[in-house]
Design a protein around this motif. Sequence first.
Motif, PDB file in Angstrom:
ATOM      1  N   LYS A  13      -2.211   2.564  -9.248  1.00 42.32           N
ATOM      2  CA  LYS A  13      -2.395   3.301  -7.999  1.00 42.32           C
ATOM      3  C   LYS A  13      -3.151   2.448  -6.989  1.00 42.32           C
ATOM      4  O   LYS A  13      -4.122   1.786  -7.331  1.00 42.32           O
ATOM      5  N   LYS A  14      -2.695   2.496  -5.738  1.00 42.57           N
ATOM      6  CA  LYS A  14      -3.381   1.816  -4.648  1.00 42.57           C
ATOM      7  C   LYS A  14      -3.960   2.868  -3.710  1.00 42.57           C
ATOM      8  O   LYS A  14      -3.632   4.045  -3.800  1.00 42.57           O
ATOM      9  N   TRP A  15      -4.813   2.426  -2.800  1.00 42.31           N
ATOM     10  CA  TRP A  15      -5.370   3.286  -1.767  1.00 42.31           C
ATOM     11  C   TRP A  15      -4.732   2.905  -0.447  1.00 42.31           C
ATOM     12  O   TRP A  15      -4.716   1.729  -0.071  1.00 42.31           O
ATOM     13  N   ILE A  16      -4.205   3.888   0.262  1.00 39.98           N
ATOM     14  CA  ILE A  16      -3.504   3.680   1.529  1.00 39.98           C
ATOM     15  C   ILE A  16      -4.259   4.440   2.625  1.00 39.98           C
ATOM     16  O   ILE A  16      -4.618   5.599   2.437  1.00 39.98           O
ATOM     17  N   LEU A  17      -4.465   3.784   3.775  1.00 34.03           N
ATOM     18  CA  LEU A  17      -5.106   4.409   4.929  1.00 34.03           C
ATOM     19  C   LEU A  17      -4.084   4.540   6.043  1.00 34.03           C
ATOM     20  O   LEU A  17      -3.437   3.559   6.420  1.00 34.03           O
ATOM     21  N   LEU A  36       2.837   9.885  -1.991  1.00 32.06           N
ATOM     22  CA  LEU A  36       2.137  10.665  -3.012  1.00 32.06           C
ATOM     23  C   LEU A  36       2.952  10.788  -4.288  1.00 32.06           C
ATOM     24  O   LEU A  36       2.400  10.771  -5.389  1.00 32.06           O
ATOM     25  N   ARG A  37       4.265  10.932  -4.156  1.00 28.89           N
ATOM     26  CA  ARG A  37       5.124  11.047  -5.343  1.00 28.89           C
ATOM     27  C   ARG A  37       5.360   9.702  -6.011  1.00 28.89           C
ATOM     28  O   ARG A  37       5.640   9.642  -7.195  1.00 28.89           O
ATOM     29  N   GLY A  38       5.308   8.617  -5.229  1.00 31.31           N
ATOM     30  CA  GLY A  38       5.549   7.292  -5.787  1.00 31.31           C
ATOM     31  C   GLY A  38       6.992   6.862  -5.681  1.00 31.31           C
ATOM     32  O   GLY A  38       7.420   5.926  -6.351  1.00 31.31           O
ATOM     33  N   LYS A  39       7.768   7.518  -4.805  1.00 32.89           N
ATOM     34  CA  LYS A  39       9.191   7.199  -4.677  1.00 32.89           C
ATOM     35  C   LYS A  39       9.432   5.858  -4.001  1.00 32.89           C
ATOM     36  O   LYS A  39      10.540   5.350  -4.029  1.00 32.89           O
ATOM     37  N   ASN A  53      -3.095   6.873  -3.718  1.00 31.74           N
ATOM     38  CA  ASN A  53      -4.099   7.710  -3.071  1.00 31.74           C
ATOM     39  C   ASN A  53      -3.987   7.472  -1.575  1.00 31.74           C
ATOM     40  O   ASN A  53      -4.049   6.330  -1.119  1.00 31.74           O
ATOM     41  N   VAL A  54      -3.817   8.527  -0.802  1.00 25.84           N
ATOM     42  CA  VAL A  54      -3.572   8.416   0.631  1.00 25.84           C
ATOM     43  C   VAL A  54      -4.739   9.027   1.396  1.00 25.84           C
ATOM     44  O   VAL A  54      -5.164  10.141   1.106  1.00 25.84           O
ATOM     45  N   ILE A  55      -5.247   8.279   2.381  1.00 28.11           N
ATOM     46  CA  ILE A  55      -6.303   8.744   3.276  1.00 28.11           C
ATOM     47  C   ILE A  55      -5.696   8.839   4.668  1.00 28.11           C
ATOM     48  O   ILE A  55      -5.145   7.862   5.170  1.00 28.11           O
ATOM     49  N   ILE A  56      -5.790  10.000   5.305  1.00 25.34           N
ATOM     50  CA  ILE A  56      -5.301  10.185   6.673  1.00 25.34           C
ATOM     51  C   ILE A  56      -6.493  10.444   7.571  1.00 25.34           C
ATOM     52  O   ILE A  56      -7.289  11.351   7.301  1.00 25.34           O
ATOM     53  N   ASN A 121      -4.509  13.678  -4.659  1.00 30.62           N
ATOM     54  CA  ASN A 121      -4.635  12.281  -4.261  1.00 30.62           C
ATOM     55  C   ASN A 121      -4.586  12.109  -2.747  1.00 30.62           C
ATOM     56  O   ASN A 121      -4.567  10.988  -2.257  1.00 30.62           O
ATOM     57  N   LEU A 122      -4.545  13.207  -2.007  1.00 29.57           N
ATOM     58  CA  LEU A 122      -4.483  13.171  -0.549  1.00 29.57           C
ATOM     59  C   LEU A 122      -5.831  13.581   0.028  1.00 29.57           C
ATOM     60  O   LEU A 122      -6.390  14.612  -0.351  1.00 29.57           O
ATOM     61  N   ARG A 123      -6.352  12.743   0.938  1.00 30.02           N
ATOM     62  CA  ARG A 123      -7.595  13.058   1.642  1.00 30.02           C
ATOM     63  C   ARG A 123      -7.316  13.017   3.132  1.00 30.02           C
ATOM     64  O   ARG A 123      -6.803  12.018   3.630  1.00 30.02           O
TER      65      ARG A 123
END
Length: 152
Positions: A13-17, A36-39, A53-56, A121-123
Amino acid sequence: MKTFSATPADIEKKWILIDAEGVVLGRLASIVAMRLRGKHKASFTPHMDMGDNVIIINADKVQMTGKKRDEKFYWHTGHPGGIKSRTKQDILEGAHPERVVFQAVKRMLPGNRLSRQQMTNLRIYAGAEHPHEAQAPEVLDVKSMNKKNTRS
């Protein structure tokens, strides 16, 4: 050749901003749901939590096309005559503007236990500040992916 099926040891898993300022809500939500699903990964396995993991940030500055700001979210309190509604504009101007983005992403995922786990995993943050600097998130520029992703 056998079909590859990922195991928990294979998942990375990576962290995405993502900066949501000026981005169209539906296009943002579809990109985030895919992440989020990894598609987006070649090793996607439908029954595993493969997503990042997604940060918005700047969720209160998201854009909408047409008259979508005047559309209503409906819910029922459970009491007789307890139907309630609030427009997206009211929610964006209220105390929790990130709920508009949260609902858009949630409704683009399947309604099962795995997607509820993936939503953890969504922030989402209304402002530009977030407490996840220690994870060193990679910046994903949604605006430059397609010219239709932005609205001025």
